[in-house]
Design an enzyme around this catalytic site. Structure first.
Site, mmCIF file in Angstrom:
data_model
loop_
_atom_site.group_PDB
_atom_site.id
_atom_site.type_symbol
_atom_site.label_atom_id
_atom_site.label_comp_id
_atom_site.label_asym_id
_atom_site.label_seq_id
_atom_site.Cartn_x
_atom_site.Cartn_y
_atom_site.Cartn_z
ATOM 1 N N SER A 62 0.793 -1.233 0.000
ATOM 2 C CA SER A 62 0.000 0.000 0.000
ATOM 3 C C SER A 62 0.824 1.281 0.000
ATOM 4 C CB SER A 62 -0.951 0.011 1.190
ATOM 5 O OG SER A 62 -2.013 -0.893 0.976
ATOM 6 N N LYS A 65 0.407 3.396 -2.957
ATOM 7 C CA LYS A 65 -0.750 4.296 -3.060
ATOM 8 C C LYS A 65 -0.321 5.765 -3.048
ATOM 9 C CE LYS A 65 -4.207 1.219 -0.835
ATOM 10 N NZ LYS A 65 -3.540 -0.070 -0.871
ATOM 11 N N TYR A 190 -3.138 -2.818 -10.494
ATOM 12 C CA TYR A 190 -3.103 -2.616 -9.038
ATOM 13 C C TYR A 190 -2.284 -3.709 -8.349
ATOM 14 C CZ TYR A 190 -4.729 -2.335 -4.211
ATOM 15 O OH TYR A 190 -4.785 -2.261 -2.843
ATOM 16 N N TYR A 242 -4.412 3.627 7.730
ATOM 17 C CA TYR A 242 -5.757 3.061 7.736
ATOM 18 C C TYR A 242 -6.555 3.563 8.934
ATOM 19 C CZ TYR A 242 -2.979 -0.098 4.792
ATOM 20 O OH TYR A 242 -2.118 -0.617 3.881
ATOM 21 N N VAL A 260 1.105 -3.812 3.991
ATOM 22 C CA VAL A 260 1.059 -5.105 4.681
ATOM 23 C C VAL A 260 2.286 -5.969 4.389
ATOM 24 C CG1 VAL A 260 -1.454 -5.136 4.860
ATOM 25 C CG2 VAL A 260 -0.347 -6.171 2.864
#
Length: 306
Positions: A62, A65, A190, A242, A260
């Site tokens: 992530s 992102k 992705y 998050y 992660v």
């Protein structure tokens, strides 16, 4: 002094790796060494320091992102972004579908959760999804100053095979018009972006550019505008860990993004970029020892922006 601080901080907090668990919903990630822990600090003046397993490769997950978001902001106005994705924090998990169904006019709440990151890729400049993917990959290579960064094929295939929750998110967004392109091609991009292999050095180098208001550390060349940097760091602060972002802002207090795979990219504005790796995760998907290391460093070096 900094070198001693890093080594002692890692040693003092390594025991936290026993309190978490590696990600298992992506089978390849379950093979990671649970007690690995490393850190790399890249100061904006060019000085670097590293300790522990700083050179152990891991997948960016992530943290990618951030780069997708940077590309979206370079290629679109903020108003165009808001038609598809907002920048509101989430109190639900990173792969939750609840908010898409019940809130925000079916738009993802922010670019730092899975639904928002998937939708972001479609907004990146490019005639095809392959061109959009290449644009983001090349931005990662540019900001990290590492032209050799590439995808870990085993993790990519593992993510693609087991990514049904992400498929659910994407097909739901397709049904509501948030996504307009081919879902499987979008998801393939992705999954590949999440499977890019990096080290603490790579993500610390990216963080250093953000800490330096978008200018390259080596040559001072503008890689990202100061305005985009401010936006990205703001969203990292409110959404980067998050549904653990609020607690992290209190305990650490620097713009950060976790993945992660065990990485955390942290930005101390005007001072340094930090890359931490520890694949043992807490219940919210953040590196358990990595967060503790960053909390200790923030206190010792007075890094909190608050």
């Amino acid at each position: 002094m900094m070198q001693n601080i890093l080594e002692k901080t890692l040693e003092d907090h390594r025991y936290w790796t026993k309190e978490g668990a590696v990600a298992t919903y992506i089978p390849e990630l379950s093979k990671q060494k649970i007690d690995a822990l490393g850190i790399y600090v890249h100061e904006v003046n060019g000085e670097v320091y590293k300790a522990g397993d700083w050179n152990m490769p891991f997948t960016i997950q992530s943290i990618s992102k951030i780069i997708s978001f940077i590309c979206v902001l370079q290629d679109n106005s903020i108003d165009t972004l808001y038609k598809k994705i907002t920048v509101a924090p989430s109190s639900d998990g990173f792969n939750s579908i609840v908010n898409l169904e019940t809130k925000n006019e079916h738009r993802p709440l922010n670019p730092m959760i899975n639904s928002g990151a998937i939708a972001c890729i479609e907004l990146v400049r490019g005639n095809t999804l392959e061109e959009k993917y290449e644009r983001i990959l090349n931005m990662i290579r540019s900001l990290s100053n590492n032209p050799y960064i590439k995808v870990n094929e085993s993790v990519y295939l593992s993510e693609k095979e087991t990514g049904d929750r992400n498929r659910a998110l994407a097909y739901f967004m397709k049904s509501t018009g948030t996504i307009e392109t081919n879902v499987e091609e979008l998801l393939d991009a992705y999954f590949r972006l999440c499977s890019i292999e990096v080290t603490c050095e790579d993500i610390a180098s990216i963080a250093a550019v953000l800490a330096n208001d978008g200018k390259g550390i080596i040559d001072g060349r503008e890689l990202i505008s100061k305005k985009i940097c401010k936006t990205v760091k703001a969203v990292m602060t409110t959404c980067g860990l998050y549904d653990g972002s609020g607690e992290y802002a209190v305990s650490v207090g620097v713009p950060s993004k976790s993945g992660v795979g065990g990485g955390i990219l942290a930005v101390s504005p005007g001072k340094m970029g930090i890359g931490v790796f520890g694949p043992s995760l807490d219940a919210k998907g953040n590196s358990i020892a990595g967060v503790k290391v960053l909390e200790s460093l923030a206190n010792k070096l007075d890094l909190s922006i608050f």
